[in-house]
Scaffold this motif. Structure first.
Motif, PDB file in Angstrom:
ATOM      1  N   MET A  85     -28.285  56.043  24.946  1.00  0.00           N
ATOM      2  CA  MET A  85     -28.330  56.452  23.748  1.00  0.00           C
ATOM      3  C   MET A  85     -29.426  56.648  23.020  1.00  0.00           C
ATOM      4  O   MET A  85     -29.792  57.393  22.409  1.00  0.00           O
ATOM      5  CB  MET A  85     -27.404  55.786  22.682  1.00  0.00           C
ATOM      6  CG  MET A  85     -25.787  56.064  22.874  1.00  0.00           C
ATOM      7  SD  MET A  85     -25.773  57.732  22.970  1.00  0.00           S
ATOM      8  CE  MET A  85     -24.469  57.716  21.607  1.00  0.00           C
ATOM      9  N   PRO A  86     -30.666  55.689  23.165  1.00  0.00           N
ATOM     10  CA  PRO A  86     -31.901  55.778  22.784  1.00  0.00           C
ATOM     11  C   PRO A  86     -32.638  57.160  23.159  1.00  0.00           C
ATOM     12  O   PRO A  86     -33.629  57.435  22.426  1.00  0.00           O
ATOM     13  CB  PRO A  86     -32.691  54.712  23.071  1.00  0.00           C
ATOM     14  CG  PRO A  86     -31.797  53.780  23.326  1.00  0.00           C
ATOM     15  CD  PRO A  86     -30.598  54.468  23.792  1.00  0.00           C
ATOM     16  N   PHE A  87     -32.027  57.844  24.017  1.00  0.00           N
ATOM     17  CA  PHE A  87     -32.550  59.009  24.894  1.00  0.00           C
ATOM     18  C   PHE A  87     -32.185  60.134  24.288  1.00  0.00           C
ATOM     19  O   PHE A  87     -30.978  60.257  24.152  1.00  0.00           O
ATOM     20  CB  PHE A  87     -32.892  58.807  26.311  1.00  0.00           C
ATOM     21  CG  PHE A  87     -33.464  57.543  26.571  1.00  0.00           C
ATOM     22  CD1 PHE A  87     -35.020  57.578  26.754  1.00  0.00           C
ATOM     23  CD2 PHE A  87     -32.888  56.659  27.365  1.00  0.00           C
ATOM     24  CE1 PHE A  87     -35.405  56.303  27.110  1.00  0.00           C
ATOM     25  CE2 PHE A  87     -33.171  55.448  27.623  1.00  0.00           C
ATOM     26  CZ  PHE A  87     -34.674  55.292  27.538  1.00  0.00           C
ATOM     27  N   SER A  88     -32.720  61.258  23.829  1.00  0.00           N
ATOM     28  CA  SER A  88     -32.218  62.474  23.577  1.00  0.00           C
ATOM     29  C   SER A  88     -31.909  63.256  24.811  1.00  0.00           C
ATOM     30  O   SER A  88     -32.599  63.793  25.444  1.00  0.00           O
ATOM     31  CB  SER A  88     -33.231  63.272  22.707  1.00  0.00           C
ATOM     32  OG  SER A  88     -32.769  64.621  22.299  1.00  0.00           O
ATOM     33  N   ILE A  89     -30.657  63.370  25.035  1.00  0.00           N
ATOM     34  CA  ILE A  89     -30.123  63.990  26.052  1.00  0.00           C
ATOM     35  C   ILE A  89     -29.205  65.286  25.744  1.00  0.00           C
ATOM     36  O   ILE A  89     -27.941  65.103  25.206  1.00  0.00           O
ATOM     37  CB  ILE A  89     -29.211  62.994  27.117  1.00  0.00           C
ATOM     38  CG1 ILE A  89     -30.122  61.919  27.417  1.00  0.00           C
ATOM     39  CG2 ILE A  89     -28.767  63.852  28.306  1.00  0.00           C
ATOM     40  CD1 ILE A  89     -29.178  60.745  28.148  1.00  0.00           C
ATOM     41  N   ASP A 127     -22.884  65.093  32.342  1.00  0.00           N
ATOM     42  CA  ASP A 127     -22.454  65.830  31.149  1.00  0.00           C
ATOM     43  C   ASP A 127     -21.911  64.739  30.323  1.00  0.00           C
ATOM     44  O   ASP A 127     -22.164  65.023  28.996  1.00  0.00           O
ATOM     45  CB  ASP A 127     -21.312  66.661  31.585  1.00  0.00           C
ATOM     46  CG  ASP A 127     -21.065  67.861  30.555  1.00  0.00           C
ATOM     47  OD1 ASP A 127     -22.229  68.456  30.115  1.00  0.00           O
ATOM     48  OD2 ASP A 127     -19.745  67.795  29.906  1.00  0.00           O
ATOM     49  N   TRP A 128     -21.124  63.648  30.698  1.00  0.00           N
ATOM     50  CA  TRP A 128     -20.860  62.597  29.847  1.00  0.00           C
ATOM     51  C   TRP A 128     -22.004  61.744  29.024  1.00  0.00           C
ATOM     52  O   TRP A 128     -21.906  61.407  28.020  1.00  0.00           O
ATOM     53  CB  TRP A 128     -20.060  61.717  30.592  1.00  0.00           C
ATOM     54  CG  TRP A 128     -19.320  60.597  29.804  1.00  0.00           C
ATOM     55  CD1 TRP A 128     -18.583  60.520  28.675  1.00  0.00           C
ATOM     56  CD2 TRP A 128     -19.903  59.129  29.938  1.00  0.00           C
ATOM     57  NE1 TRP A 128     -18.005  59.259  28.451  1.00  0.00           N
ATOM     58  CE2 TRP A 128     -18.985  58.418  29.160  1.00  0.00           C
ATOM     59  CE3 TRP A 128     -20.635  58.580  30.799  1.00  0.00           C
ATOM     60  CZ2 TRP A 128     -18.876  57.023  28.852  1.00  0.00           C
ATOM     61  CZ3 TRP A 128     -20.733  57.051  30.707  1.00  0.00           C
ATOM     62  CH2 TRP A 128     -19.778  56.463  29.697  1.00  0.00           C
ATOM     63  N   MET A 129     -23.174  61.941  29.681  1.00  0.00           N
ATOM     64  CA  MET A 129     -24.384  61.136  29.057  1.00  0.00           C
ATOM     65  C   MET A 129     -24.897  61.907  27.950  1.00  0.00           C
ATOM     66  O   MET A 129     -25.831  61.280  27.130  1.00  0.00           O
ATOM     67  CB  MET A 129     -25.307  60.998  29.910  1.00  0.00           C
ATOM     68  CG  MET A 129     -24.943  60.108  31.114  1.00  0.00           C
ATOM     69  SD  MET A 129     -24.371  58.395  30.772  1.00  0.00           S
ATOM     70  CE  MET A 129     -26.016  57.753  30.613  1.00  0.00           C
ATOM     71  N   ARG A 130     -24.773  63.348  27.610  1.00  0.00           N
ATOM     72  CA  ARG A 130     -25.336  64.111  26.659  1.00  0.00           C
ATOM     73  C   ARG A 130     -24.845  63.628  25.353  1.00  0.00           C
ATOM     74  O   ARG A 130     -23.609  62.947  24.924  1.00  0.00           O
ATOM     75  CB  ARG A 130     -24.822  65.472  26.628  1.00  0.00           C
ATOM     76  CG  ARG A 130     -25.223  65.927  27.839  1.00  0.00           C
ATOM     77  CD  ARG A 130     -24.911  67.657  27.741  1.00  0.00           C
ATOM     78  NE  ARG A 130     -23.602  68.208  27.768  1.00  0.00           N
ATOM     79  CZ  ARG A 130     -23.121  68.787  26.693  1.00  0.00           C
ATOM     80  NH1 ARG A 130     -23.748  69.357  25.577  1.00  0.00           N
ATOM     81  NH2 ARG A 130     -21.964  69.014  26.597  1.00  0.00           N
ATOM     82  N   ASN A 131     -25.831  63.407  24.556  1.00  0.00           N
ATOM     83  CA  ASN A 131     -25.741  63.082  23.120  1.00  0.00           C
ATOM     84  C   ASN A 131     -26.241  63.760  22.078  1.00  0.00           C
ATOM     85  O   ASN A 131     -26.366  63.379  20.926  1.00  0.00           O
ATOM     86  CB  ASN A 131     -26.398  61.241  22.871  1.00  0.00           C
ATOM     87  CG  ASN A 131     -27.757  61.553  23.327  1.00  0.00           C
ATOM     88  OD1 ASN A 131     -28.519  62.538  23.304  1.00  0.00           O
ATOM     89  ND2 ASN A 131     -28.418  60.329  23.801  1.00  0.00           N
ATOM     90  N   ARG A 132     -26.461  64.980  22.407  1.00  0.00           N
ATOM     91  CA  ARG A 132     -26.712  65.967  21.413  1.00  0.00           C
ATOM     92  C   ARG A 132     -26.184  67.388  22.258  1.00  0.00           C
ATOM     93  O   ARG A 132     -25.913  67.508  23.220  1.00  0.00           O
ATOM     94  CB  ARG A 132     -28.178  66.218  21.219  1.00  0.00           C
ATOM     95  CG  ARG A 132     -29.240  66.374  22.070  1.00  0.00           C
ATOM     96  CD  ARG A 132     -30.648  66.692  21.309  1.00  0.00           C
ATOM     97  NE  ARG A 132     -31.012  67.773  22.248  1.00  0.00           N
ATOM     98  CZ  ARG A 132     -31.990  67.717  23.163  1.00  0.00           C
ATOM     99  NH1 ARG A 132     -32.041  66.683  23.937  1.00  0.00           N
ATOM    100  NH2 ARG A 132     -32.240  68.854  23.782  1.00  0.00           N
ATOM    101  N   GLY A 133     -25.732  68.374  21.089  1.00  0.00           N
ATOM    102  CA  GLY A 133     -25.217  69.558  21.672  1.00  0.00           C
ATOM    103  C   GLY A 133     -25.974  70.441  22.485  1.00  0.00           C
ATOM    104  O   GLY A 133     -25.291  71.037  23.294  1.00  0.00           O
ATOM    105  N   VAL A 134     -27.303  70.683  22.512  1.00  0.00           N
ATOM    106  CA  VAL A 134     -27.907  71.461  23.279  1.00  0.00           C
ATOM    107  C   VAL A 134     -29.005  70.789  23.702  1.00  0.00           C
ATOM    108  O   VAL A 134     -29.287  69.611  23.750  1.00  0.00           O
ATOM    109  CB  VAL A 134     -28.424  72.694  22.370  1.00  0.00           C
ATOM    110  CG1 VAL A 134     -27.226  73.606  21.781  1.00  0.00           C
ATOM    111  CG2 VAL A 134     -29.297  72.389  21.123  1.00  0.00           C
TER     112      VAL A 134
END
Length: 134
Positions: A85-89, A127-134
């Motif tokens: 979560m601390p990383f923008s993915i 894909d599950w690790m993404r924490n932003r839309g784009v």
């Protein structure tokens, strides 16, 4: 399941050949991040040094592939999404991670059938690790 669909080994860890090939895969994955311009955003997300990430991915993959649970012995449950979560993915980082791992699997000569199966599993996890839309 058809008999021809059954993997030749009980676990992907056995199929890949144990710890040395897993370590080689992880090392090639992180080497590619440093070498290939196409992975620059992925590399930038990892900070100055990759050694800690190399070790953690190696420990994690050993267990995830059905081998020794090195990661959980050291850190407990992986809690992948929470720990990332601390990383923008976003989609770009996901796609670079997947491309880099696929290239590493190809270059370390993983069995093509195993590579295809791992790519499908890696996609679901990445894909599950993404924490932003784009």
């Amino acid at each position: 399941m058809q008999i021809e669909d059954k993997p030749p080994f009980d676990t992907p860890f056995e199929w890949i050949g144990g710890e040395p090939p897993v370590r080689a895969l992880v090392d090639r994955f992180y080497d590619l991040m440093d070498l290939e311009h196409g992975y620059k955003e992925l590399r930038a997300a990892h900070g100055n040094t990759l050694q800690d990430a190399r070790d953690k991915l190696f420990w994690f993959l050993c267990g995830w592939l059905g081998g020794p649970e090195h990661y959980t012995e050291r850190f407990g449950h992986p809690r992948l999404r929470m720990r990332h979560m601390p990383f923008s993915i976003g989609v770009l980082e996901r796609d670079q991670w997947l491309a880099c791992m696929d290239q590493a699997m190809q270059e370390t000569q993983l069995d093509p059938v195993l590579r295809e199966r791992l790519n499908a599993s890696f996609f679901k996890t990445a894909d599950w690790m993404r924490n932003r839309g784009v």
